[in-house]
Each structure stands twice: as C-alpha cells, then as structure tokens.
Scaffold this motif. Structure first.
Motif, PDB file in Angstrom:
ATOM      1  N   PRO A 170       0.846  -1.200   0.000  1.00 55.81           N
ATOM      2  CA  PRO A 170       0.000   0.000   0.000  1.00 55.81           C
ATOM      3  C   PRO A 170       0.878   1.245   0.000  1.00 55.81           C
ATOM      4  O   PRO A 170       1.997   1.218   0.524  1.00 55.81           O
ATOM      5  N   ASN A 197       1.037   5.554   4.454  1.00 47.42           N
ATOM      6  CA  ASN A 197      -0.056   6.248   5.159  1.00 47.42           C
ATOM      7  C   ASN A 197      -1.400   6.174   4.426  1.00 47.42           C
ATOM      8  O   ASN A 197      -2.274   7.011   4.633  1.00 47.42           O
ATOM      9  N   GLU A 198      -1.537   5.182   3.547  1.00 49.17           N
ATOM     10  CA  GLU A 198      -2.834   4.958   2.893  1.00 49.17           C
ATOM     11  C   GLU A 198      -3.293   3.529   3.178  1.00 49.17           C
ATOM     12  O   GLU A 198      -2.482   2.623   3.307  1.00 49.17           O
ATOM     13  N   LYS A 199      -4.603   3.378   3.251  1.00 49.65           N
ATOM     14  CA  LYS A 199      -5.168   2.058   3.498  1.00 49.65           C
ATOM     15  C   LYS A 199      -5.864   1.576   2.233  1.00 49.65           C
ATOM     16  O   LYS A 199      -6.784   2.234   1.738  1.00 49.65           O
ATOM     17  N   HIS A 215      -7.633   2.897  -7.381  1.00 51.73           N
ATOM     18  CA  HIS A 215      -6.689   2.945  -6.258  1.00 51.73           C
ATOM     19  C   HIS A 215      -5.262   3.087  -6.796  1.00 51.73           C
ATOM     20  O   HIS A 215      -4.994   2.876  -7.979  1.00 51.73           O
ATOM     21  N   HIS A 216      -4.362   3.434  -5.897  1.00 49.46           N
ATOM     22  CA  HIS A 216      -2.933   3.459  -6.198  1.00 49.46           C
ATOM     23  C   HIS A 216      -2.233   2.388  -5.371  1.00 49.46           C
ATOM     24  O   HIS A 216      -2.693   2.017  -4.292  1.00 49.46           O
TER      25      HIS A 216
END
Length: 454
Positions: free
Chosen positions: A425, A428-430, A446-447
């Motif tokens: 991920p 700091n992204e979920k 999404h990335h």
C-alpha cells in the motif's frame, strides 16, 4: 411477472448482487425476481447449477438480450447471440483461436513477451504509488489483439488508450439506473440525455475502431494466408454468397471481434488488479509465493506454463484470487428456451436464469475461511487441489471459450509480477477491497506501490 409454481420467494429487485445473496438466504436455492421487469430466477448450489448448465443445458442454452444490449449489437457476436448465430460464431472462434496459437507454445511466448513489457512499464514507476488499471488493461488486451488484429499496442498509444477508456466507461455505465430505465421505457429514454446515451456512443466508437481495423485488413488481405481472426473471418464470408443463410456477415465480424476484444481484456485484467490488491493486503501470502518462485524459477528467467506443476502454492494463489475476486457474481445470464420443470418448479420459456457463483464461491461448507483470502483452500498436503465448487469460467457448452487462454495469462502475469516486485500500500494509505459494480465486479480506483525486488 409470471408466477412460478411452488413456494419461491419473489421480489422486485433493482439492487446489487449482495442483496440477491440476502434473498437467497431467506427464500432458498430457487428464487424468482424481477430485474428491470425481466422475469428472472436465481439458481444457487452446485447440484442445481450442474443440472442447469450441464444435464439440462439444451433448455438453458440461449442468452437473454436486454433492449440496451440489443441497441448496441442486436443479437450478433459471441456473447449475447443464440441459435444458429451462436453455434456458428462460437465454433468458428474456437477453431480460429486454436489456429492462431491457443494451447501452443507460440501463444505462451506472446504472453511471456507481454509480461516482460508490463514488468518494464511498472518498473518505470520506481516503487512510487501509481494506478495500475490501464497498464494492466493494455497488457492483457494485447494478447487477444495479436490474435484478432494481428498486432499489439504500445502503452503510450493514445488512440488505443482511448479505446480502453471507452470500454471501461461503457461497461460501468451499462449497469446504471438510466440503462435500466431504457430497458423499461425505450420509446421515451431514446430521446432523453443521460448515461445510456454515453453507453451507446462509446460502443459505437469501439465498433468504428474495429471497422477501421477491418478496412486496413482488406487492403492487403490474402484469403490463402490468414494472419489473424479478422483475415480468417473475411475468408469465411466468401464461402457464403447468400448472406441470408449464414451469420458470417459484416455485422457479426464487427461484433464477434469486439466480443473477443472485450472478453479477452476485461475479465483477465480485472482479475489481475484484484491479484495485486490481495498481494498488498496479505504480505505473508505474497512472501510465500515469492519464496516458491525464487526456489523454482529464480530471477534469471521468465515463468512458463511448465513451471505450474512445480509451484502448487503460486497456483493456489492464482485460484484464490479468482474465488475472492468473484468478478461475475451471478454468471453471464441464460434464458429458458422451452417451459422447463426444475426441482419441482415450472420455469416458463423466456425466463432469465442467473447462476449464483457468489454463493458457490463463499459457501462455508465448501471453504474453510470463505470470507478470507486463503490459498490453502486449493492445497492438500502441500499439493494443488482442484475444487468442484470453483466455477469462475462457468461450465457446459457456453462456458468461457477463452478459459485456457485466461488460465495461462493469469499464471504467467501474476508470477512474473511478484517475481520482480513486492506490492505494498502507499505510505499512510489504506487499501480497500471495495468493488465497483459494472458488467464485472472490479476494484475501486486505487494506487499501489510496486517495490522492485533486489
């Protein structure tokens, strides 16, 4: 809606497949519903699904065609045709796919080559967050494009990127409420603006793209030396001077080519996008697969299909991605061809039949941890185990005609990607497993980070 004899729960449904699942739990394994005013029955459970798709298939072999879909392609092509058209087009497509490499080393080499290009393209992101959607779409599409058009398209080809985006937008909007309303009130909706008009416009542009490729082929076409699907179809058309007796005509050439392009792009690429998400969300699974890849293949060569037998864990990962990805939750619909009795219930001619793959692939009696990504579902004593309740490609005469190709692509692409990268991920992204409902169930935008392995 016609009454189906027997005590079957009935509901008018304009919601998603998860709501269908709840109705099945409440009413049972044969459930009648209305989808946009189309009388429909959802079939749940392996015994009933086998009965419908195998043992009584002659009664369920047709495809229902919504007014939206009829506007797009009539009853032509491979996916939504029935009767003589379907028989002729499917037989020809299978034969042509085999003639141009299906099941042979040459097509495997094309997949390996494209996997190499995809690895290069993802490597250019240098471990930074990126959206993998259209890189993966382009890579997968290139495999079927080499068979249909005789060429692959560079990931920077702006025209082809536009075609992929038109396709993605169309299959998303086709499930919209406005398209449902078009199916109910076409005489009004055809004059109103909205997503349904965008769907028609996009498919028309895709058909124009295919028509352009057909025109290019005609300029240097040699009937004695077909280069690809389009050439072979043009040759087949010359065998039938009277076009009223055959489906080998211009419209079916466009629609069948477009069906191969759509089916050969969307399903496999969506599954691959789920695969990368699952790898990022289940790092322990990714590590075990990478350890097996390092042991069997190493870093010095590309994966090939012969490796699959020596890689039970990686093979199990591929299958678990398909089970959990669940990209066609209620299968491609069928239509009852004659009044039919199934398990004591009368199914009138014209009823749409939906086979509940969601329930099959998440049955707690079949899968130890149905809601969790767990490759152990496909392993027994360390060896790969086939599961009867695993039907992502459906079954019977109308099963996915590209199943062998898709299985090859999934193994080589997934193995090649996790051989060279660790997917994580963004910082700091979920990441989420939420899905976007379209003609297939695909991940939300999404990335992801692809960190090169040393």
């Amino acid at each position: 809606m016609p009454t189906i004899s027997g005590n079957i729960g009935t509901s008018t449904l304009t919601c998603d497949y998860l709501n269908v699942f709840q109705f099945v739990k409440k009413y049972g394994n044969i459930l009648s519903l209305d989808f946009s005013n189309v009388p429909s029955v959802v079939i749940t459970g392996l015994p009933l699904i086998k009965e419908v798709l195998n043992h009584m298939e002659q009664n369920f072999v047709n495809r229902p065609v919504t007014l939206t879909r009829e506007h797009i392609s009539g009853k032509n092509g491979l996916i939504f045709s029935s009767g003589q058209t379907w028989k002729e087009q499917r037989r020809f497509a299978l034969m042509t796919l085999r003639n141009f490499g299906l099941g042979r080393k040459s097509l495997e080499q094309r997949i390996q080559e494209e996997a190499h290009y995809l690895v290069q393209a993802i490597g250019e992101e240098k471990g930074q967050p990126f959206d993998p959607h259209f890189k993966i779409n382009n890579a997968v599409s290139n495999i079927i494009c080499t068979v249909t058009f005789g060429e692959r398209f560079d990931y920077q080809d702006s025209q082809f990127q536009e075609m992929l985006k038109l396709l993605d937008e169309a299959i998303c909007l086709e499930t919209s409420r406005m398209c449902q309303l078009y199916n109910l009130f076409p005489w009004i909706m055809r004059y109103l603006p909205g997503p349904h008009q965008k769907v028609f416009e996009n498919w028309e542009n895709l058909k124009l793209f295919v028509s352009g490729k057909i025109d290019e082929h005609r300029r240097d076409w040699n009937p004695d030396e077909p280069r690809d699907f389009i050439d072979a179809f043009l040759t087949e058309m010359t065998k039938y001077p009277d076009k009223t007796t055959t489906s080998f005509n211009e419209e079916n050439l466009i629609c069948s080519t477009l069906d191969l392009f759509f089916a050969g792009t969307e399903t496999t690429s969506t599954t691959l996008r789920w695969a990368l998400l699952f790898m990022a969300l289940y790092p322990e699974v990714q590590e075990k697969a990478q350890a097996e890849i390092d042991r069997v293949i190493g870093q010095g060569r590309q994966p090939n299909l012969a490796d699959r037998e020596s890689m039970p864990y990686t093979n199990a990962v591929v299958h678990e991605v398909q089970r959990m990805g669940n990209i066609i939750p209620l299968n491609v619909p069928r239509e009852v061809t004659v009044d039919t009795t199934l398990s004591g219930f009368l199914l009138p001619k014209g009823t749409m039949i939906l086979t509940n793959l969601t329930a099959l692939h998440s049955d707690p009696e079949e899968w130890a941890t149905p809601e969790t990504f767990n490759p152990e579902h496909f392993l027994e004593n360390g060896q790969f185990k086939r599961r009867e309740s695993f039907l992502p490609f459906s079954m019977g005469k109308r099963a996915c005609l590209g199943e062998q190709l898709a299985r090859s692509e999934l193994f080589i692409f997934i193995t090649s990607l996790i051989q060279k990268f660790t997917f994580k991920p963004p910082l700091n992204e979920k990441l989420s497993l939420k899905s976007r409902v379209s003609l297939t169930l695909s991940p939300e935008s999404h990335h992801i980070c692809a960190v090169p392995r040393l």
